[in-house]
Design an enzyme around this catalytic site. Structure first.
Site, PDB file in Angstrom:
ATOM      1  CE  LYS A 116    -111.620  50.442 -89.918  1.00  0.00           C
ATOM      2  NZ  LYS A 116    -111.972  51.860 -90.059  1.00  0.00           N
ATOM      3  CE1 TYR A 119    -113.500  47.091 -90.311  1.00  0.00           C
ATOM      4  CE2 TYR A 119    -112.661  45.975 -88.368  1.00  0.00           C
ATOM      5  CZ  TYR A 119    -113.334  47.034 -88.938  1.00  0.00           C
ATOM      6  OH  TYR A 119    -113.827  48.043 -88.145  1.00  0.00           O
ATOM      7  CB  SER A 130    -111.788  48.756 -85.748  1.00  0.00           C
ATOM      8  OG  SER A 130    -112.306  47.541 -85.268  1.00  0.00           O
TER       9      SER A 130
END
Length: 105
Positions: free
Chosen positions: A84, A80, A67
């Site tokens: 990633k 998050y 991402s």
């Protein structure tokens, strides 16, 4: 994993917000554990098993979906972004480790 795995796509992930100033410590810890488990540990386990199976068979492909959050700050979802970014590094390490066995990551 079965012996007939030729390609695996690591695409599962969760995104949950945890604000630095608004979260309790328990919520903060839960979000970090859940996010790292789903977005980094899960793909690591898939790479481990699929990579070994593919190497035994002479090759294969493992695709890891990351991402843009890996490359920029995620002020409301730091777990998050960190997960990633970790997935990107894991993918690079796996690519180098598995390349001699004709496994592309």
């Amino acid at each position: 994993l079965g012996e007939s795995v030729d390609i695996v796509i690591n695409n599962a992930a969760i995104y949950e917000e945890s604000h630095f100033l608004d979260s309790t410590f328990d919520d903060w810890q839960r979000v970090w554990r859940d996010t790292i488990d789903a977005n980094l540990v899960g793909p690591a386990n898939v790479i481990f098993h699929a990579g070994r199976s593919m190497a035994r068979r002479g090759g294969g492909v493992i695709v890891c979906v990351s991402s843009r959050g890996a490359f920029r700050g995620e002020p409301t979802a730091p777990a998050y972004g960190a997960s990633k970014a970790g997935l990107n590094q894991l993918s690079q390490s796996a690519a180098k480790a598995l390349a001699p066995s004709n496994v592309v990551v």
